[in-house]
Design an enzyme around this catalytic site. Sequence first.
Site, PDB file in Angstrom:
ATOM      1  N   HIS A 163     -18.648 -61.132  81.025  1.00  0.00           N
ATOM      2  CA  HIS A 163     -18.641 -60.138  82.123  1.00  0.00           C
ATOM      3  C   HIS A 163     -18.080 -58.785  81.667  1.00  0.00           C
ATOM      4  CE1 HIS A 163     -19.195 -63.667  84.812  1.00  0.00           C
ATOM      5  NE2 HIS A 163     -18.336 -64.230  83.980  1.00  0.00           N
ATOM      6  N   SER A 284     -23.066 -32.004  71.170  1.00  0.00           N
ATOM      7  CA  SER A 284     -23.351 -31.436  72.480  1.00  0.00           C
ATOM      8  C   SER A 284     -23.518 -29.930  72.352  1.00  0.00           C
ATOM      9  CB  SER A 284     -22.191 -31.755  73.433  1.00  0.00           C
ATOM     10  OG  SER A 284     -22.128 -30.809  74.481  1.00  0.00           O
ATOM     11  N   LYS A 290     -17.861 -33.073  71.078  1.00  0.00           N
ATOM     12  CA  LYS A 290     -18.630 -34.298  71.295  1.00  0.00           C
ATOM     13  C   LYS A 290     -19.343 -34.828  70.053  1.00  0.00           C
ATOM     14  CE  LYS A 290     -19.290 -36.468  74.412  1.00  0.00           C
ATOM     15  NZ  LYS A 290     -20.248 -36.357  75.520  1.00  0.00           N
ATOM     16  N   GLU A 297     -28.617 -45.082  71.950  1.00  0.00           N
ATOM     17  CA  GLU A 297     -29.193 -44.745  73.259  1.00  0.00           C
ATOM     18  C   GLU A 297     -30.713 -44.660  73.179  1.00  0.00           C
ATOM     19  OE1 GLU A 297     -26.166 -41.902  75.487  1.00  0.00           O
ATOM     20  OE2 GLU A 297     -26.468 -41.272  73.433  1.00  0.00           O
TER      21      GLU A 297
END
Length: 499
Positions: A163, A284, A290, A297
């Site tokens: 979980h 970024s 970043k 992704e």
Amino acid sequence: MKGKAGSEKLWGGRFSSDLDGAMLSFSESTEADSEMIAEDIWGSEAHALMLHECGIIAHEDLREILRWLETAREKFEAGELELRRELEDVHMNVESFLREGAGPEAGGRLHTARSRNDQVVTDFRMRLRRYLLDIRSGLAELRGALLELALKHAEDTMPGFTHTQHAQPITVGFWLAAHAAGLARDEQRLAGAYLRTNQCPLGAAALAGTSFPTDRELTARLLGFDGIVFNALDAVQSRDFAIESLAALSALMTNLSRMAEESVVFSSPAFGMLEVDDAFATGSSIMPQKKNPCAGELARARTAAVHGRLMELLTLLKALPSGYNRDYQNDKPPAWEACGHVVATLEVMTGMCRTMTLKTDRMAELAGAEFASATELANYLVRERNVPFRDCHELVGSLVGALVEEGATLDDHERVAQIMTERGQEISADQVAEIVEPSAVVRAQKSLGSTNPEQVLACVAQLRCDLSAEVEEIEADAQHLQDARDETARRVREVLDGN
Ligand code: ARG
């Protein structure tokens, strides 16, 4: 002979007007077909050689046909063979090229005992098997990279989750080997799909077979197929090989996507368990600090695309009646697209795995966090004190509740010992320390296939052994295709050199 409208179409005989412009764009398939030009030429060579061997075309015609097919191949390899849209597809393009070169007499004989219906699905299977081979080798690379890492980190600890909550300490090698085990099944699925894809439909002609005395086994052999699709109707109409291939690719992508997901989540500073190398991350445009795990992704996103292509294919095929239907033309774009996504994803995921940094200190720190060793404490009581497991579960559960309330953890060994002793299970702080230490917890797991480093090593050894056997199979499959290609080329040369 041309159709009445002066059409260049090789099927123009019965037509009195040219194709409408919109209809041409609607119906031509040269873009998708450009993937299988080499296959179409090879298929035609094999077909022509067979026609001659079976006494269906004369040697002079064979020679002219092969000469111009060779020229087409050379032009294609030099990047000079452009498929003309007005000729509809790769088959018409190659045949028109041949007729222009060899003349309508010899050139017009190649299509004897053949239809575009068996031709297109032959090309499709040949191109797809090449993709499948590339994918299987790419997958083998990734599996190798994972197993190497698993071996290196067989003893390091990390948290295991259920979980997405800390569950029990596990070893890093165990986690990585689990992914490698899933990918091993992907190879098995792909190998199965390859086997059923690599069957030759050529010679089925339009749907019913042919009245010429052909030798289907010979063309199949020259084209590197493992056998023929026996029933001619089945041969032209079945596309389950493509469904199966895309299904296997979809399952593979699901596995890759789950790994990709972990590269994203575990590299978030909140976890801080791994760092993706700069070569596989991007920045970024506004936030200078970043570093984004975009490889993972995008791998997740490509998975959606592959699943979509499988659905497209399933839906395309689900209600088609027997025989060839033009709908089949739309089976290739989703296949090529899916294969392209998988090839690219495998390459990036392998690079990312090979270069990422596993932050083993942080992993070890988190391994015992959030009371992850509680189950082992309960197991200790069952084993050493013969207390029923359910009672131990209750006792350790109440211990955790008390520790949470006090803001303490299982690492506060004195306090743990005190609470347990108060609740009727006398134990020393040293004993507690020995039980809950994450590397002791993982070593305590004894069952077959558990997270124990010894079991992990055995698991990795087995997976490595399977991998090297499968790499041999993949190489043998590739060699089989190369041998067939060489044999066709040798026979073509023999004819052209006049021996
Ligand atoms: N472009 C067609 C396809 O991909 C080739 C076969 C055409 N056959 C036909 N009977 N029109 O399916």
